[in-house]
Design a protein around this motif. Structure first.
Motif, short mmCIF file in Angstrom:
data_model
loop_
_atom_site.label_atom_id
_atom_site.label_comp_id
_atom_site.label_asym_id
_atom_site.label_seq_id
_atom_site.Cartn_x
_atom_site.Cartn_y
_atom_site.Cartn_z
N HIS A 279 -19.08 40.46 22.24
CA HIS A 279 -20.13 39.90 21.40
C HIS A 279 -20.22 38.41 21.68
N PRO A 280 -21.00 38.01 22.69
CA PRO A 280 -21.01 36.60 23.10
C PRO A 280 -21.50 35.65 22.02
N LEU A 281 -22.49 36.07 21.24
CA LEU A 281 -23.02 35.17 20.21
C LEU A 281 -21.96 34.89 19.15
N GLN A 282 -21.22 35.94 18.77
CA GLN A 282 -20.17 35.75 17.78
C GLN A 282 -19.08 34.82 18.32
N LYS A 283 -18.76 34.98 19.61
CA LYS A 283 -17.76 34.11 20.23
C LYS A 283 -18.23 32.66 20.22
N LEU A 284 -19.53 32.47 20.52
CA LEU A 284 -20.08 31.13 20.55
C LEU A 284 -20.08 30.51 19.16
N ASP A 285 -20.49 31.29 18.15
CA ASP A 285 -20.49 30.78 16.78
C ASP A 285 -19.08 30.42 16.31
N ALA A 286 -18.12 31.26 16.68
CA ALA A 286 -16.73 30.99 16.29
C ALA A 286 -16.23 29.70 16.92
N ALA A 287 -16.58 29.50 18.17
CA ALA A 287 -16.17 28.27 18.87
C ALA A 287 -16.81 27.05 18.21
N TRP A 288 -18.05 27.17 17.82
CA TRP A 288 -18.74 26.05 17.17
C TRP A 288 -18.10 25.72 15.83
N GLN A 289 -17.75 26.73 15.06
CA GLN A 289 -17.15 26.50 13.75
C GLN A 289 -15.79 25.83 13.85
N ARG A 290 -15.08 26.03 14.98
CA ARG A 290 -13.77 25.42 15.14
C ARG A 290 -13.85 23.95 15.55
N LEU A 291 -15.03 23.51 15.94
CA LEU A 291 -15.17 22.11 16.35
C LEU A 291 -15.02 21.18 15.15
N PRO A 292 -14.41 20.01 15.34
CA PRO A 292 -14.38 19.02 14.26
C PRO A 292 -15.80 18.59 13.89
N LYS A 293 -15.98 18.11 12.68
CA LYS A 293 -17.31 17.71 12.21
C LYS A 293 -17.92 16.64 13.11
N ALA A 294 -17.07 15.72 13.57
CA ALA A 294 -17.59 14.66 14.44
C ALA A 294 -18.14 15.24 15.73
N SER A 295 -17.50 16.26 16.27
CA SER A 295 -17.97 16.88 17.51
C SER A 295 -19.25 17.66 17.28
N GLN A 296 -19.39 18.25 16.09
CA GLN A 296 -20.62 18.99 15.78
C GLN A 296 -21.83 18.07 15.67
N GLN A 297 -21.58 16.79 15.50
CA GLN A 297 -22.68 15.83 15.44
C GLN A 297 -22.93 15.16 16.78
N SER A 298 -22.14 15.51 17.78
CA SER A 298 -22.31 14.95 19.12
C SER A 298 -23.53 15.57 19.80
N GLN A 299 -24.35 14.72 20.41
CA GLN A 299 -25.55 15.22 21.08
C GLN A 299 -25.21 16.22 22.18
N ALA A 300 -24.18 15.92 22.95
CA ALA A 300 -23.80 16.80 24.06
C ALA A 300 -23.39 18.18 23.54
N MET A 301 -22.63 18.23 22.43
CA MET A 301 -22.18 19.51 21.89
C MET A 301 -23.35 20.26 21.27
N ILE A 302 -24.25 19.53 20.62
CA ILE A 302 -25.44 20.18 20.04
C ILE A 302 -26.28 20.83 21.14
N LEU A 303 -26.44 20.12 22.25
CA LEU A 303 -27.21 20.67 23.37
C LEU A 303 -26.58 21.95 23.91
N GLN A 304 -25.26 21.93 24.12
CA GLN A 304 -24.60 23.11 24.65
C GLN A 304 -24.70 24.29 23.69
N TYR A 305 -24.51 24.02 22.42
CA TYR A 305 -24.58 25.09 21.42
C TYR A 305 -26.00 25.65 21.33
N ALA A 306 -26.99 24.77 21.31
CA ALA A 306 -28.38 25.22 21.22
C ALA A 306 -28.78 26.03 22.46
N LYS A 307 -28.32 25.58 23.64
CA LYS A 307 -28.60 26.36 24.87
C LYS A 307 -27.99 27.75 24.77
#
Length: 399
Positions: free
Chosen positions: A242-270
């Motif tokens: 389940h790739p989407l679930q894996k991706l969501d889980a990886a995103w949730q484990r990121l620190p809040k500061a990383s979730q606000q990073s433009q580079a991380m937002i781009l990768q997650y949105a892609k």
């Protein structure tokens, strides 16, 4: 001179007094052992005792000197053997280096270090079994040096691409010393080779806390882990994963500061877009662009399809008021206009983009739109001009 004369005078006086005492009463000492007895004057016994004491102290000093000299000889020999081992190692004479280090090891104050070098030399000559045998000898001789010994074992396993074995060794070190810098660096390599991206993502935080990475390097490593998770998740499409679930889980484990990073937002949105969650990707980008109108975020916003394409276009047109002459914004608006089947508006935005500069993607978008609108000659020229740059266009509606 006066001091010497004073001492001489006192010595003569004391000697005279002592002789006077001996002359008046010499006393006697009787030593009996079985049927044998020895009798002598008290003062003779005192003199014999003092001479015996002097001889005993002299012998003790002689024995100590011999032991000290022997220890120095052994230390010198050990140092020579260790130096020879280093020279052999530097010259690539692995077999001789092993022998020199092993001969020096039992005589060394910190013998385990010679064992470690002998193990490295054995590994260099391709004898991994010998290297492991030497490391086990080191453990027996220096059980408290288990971290240094295991680090050497991990280095050898890493060099021989024994990823699983190396991971097990590093895990042992991590239990004892969770912030050991050398261990964390090797663990990063092992996680990357084993493609354990989730563990690598978590490791980035540990490396930051251990001051192995700074904040930018931590974000870069987490971004790399996310990128590889996206790649692996894409490979799992169509399988039981389940790739989407894996991706969501990886995103949730990121620190809040990383979730606000433009580079991380781009990768997650892609990733969301690739795995069919474009609506979620559009919402994420819309909220992010409010605070950061970067070209990368705007360009991706123009490529994805939100749940409400009319609202998506209207939102982007509001943003464009803050960026009236922006090529990236014009290209994004043109694509969003195509999604809304507003052909003339799309043509207007693409032409506006090209007036601001020669953009390959804008050439291709306008070219295929003009061909669909029967302006074949102009459309082909623009399309051919853009195709030379090998850009991939999103799938969009055409007339």
């Amino acid at each position: 001179m006066r001091r010497l004369l004073f001492i001489f005078s006192v010595s003569i006086f004391l000697g005279a007094v002592l002789l006077s005492i001996i002359g008046q009463d010499s006393g006697y000492v009787l030593i009996a052992l079985g049927k044998t007895s020895v009798e002598m004057s008290l003062w003779m016994a005192v003199i014999i005792f003092l001479i015996s004491l002097y001889l005993m102290l002299f012998l003790m000093k002689l024995v100590y000197g011999l032991r000290y000299g022997l220890a120095n000889w052994r230390l010198g020999r050990q140092q020579k053997l260790t130096t020879k081992g280093w020279m052999d190692y530097a010259e690539g004479e692995w077999h001789r280096a092993v022998n020199s280090f092993l001969k020096a090891a039992p005589k060394a104050g910190a013998s385990f270090s010679n064992y470690l070098m002998a193990a490295r030399a054995a590994n260099e000559m391709g004898d991994q079994a010998k290297a492991e045998e030497i490391l086990q000898q080191a453990e027996q001789n220096a059980p408290k040096a288990h971290i240094a010994i295991n680090l050497t074992r991990a280095e050898i396993q890493l060099q021989n691409r024994q990823w699983r074995e190396c991971l097990a060794t590093l895990t042992q070190i991590r239990r004892k010393s969770p912030r050991h810098r050398a261990m964390l660096m090797m663990l990063r390599t092992v996680y990357m080779e084993l493609r354990q991206w989730e563990n690598l993502q978590a490791l980035a935080s540990d490396m930051f806390r251990a001051k192995v990475l700074d904040e930018q390097q931590q974000a870069a490593l987490q971004r790399e882990a996310i990128e590889h998770m996206l790649i692996d998740a894409a490979d799992d499409v169509g399988k039981d994963a389940h790739p989407l679930q894996k991706l969501d889980a990886a995103w949730q484990r990121l620190p809040k500061a990383s979730q606000q990073s433009q580079a991380m937002i781009l990768q997650y949105a892609k990733g969301l877009s690739v795995f069919g969650a474009e609506g979620k990707a559009e919402e994420l980008l819309r909220l992010s662009i409010k605070d950061n109108m970067s070209d990368e975020l705007i360009a991706l916003y123009g490529r994805i399809r939100g749940n409400d394409v009319a609202r998506q276009l209207a939102t982007a047109e509001v943003w464009s008021r803050s960026l009236p002459n922006d090529a990236v914004m014009s290209l994004a608006l043109g694509r969003l206009s195509l999604r809304n089947k507003a052909w003339e508006k799309a043509k207007h935005y693409f032409e506006a983009c090209l007036r601001l500069g020669d953009d390959p993607e804008a050439n291709m978008e306008l070219g295929r739109l003009l061909i669909a609108m029967n302006d074949l000659e102009r459309g082909k020229k623009l399309l051919e001009k853009g195709l030379s740059k090998n850009h991939i266009l999103p799938v969009l509606p055409l007339p």
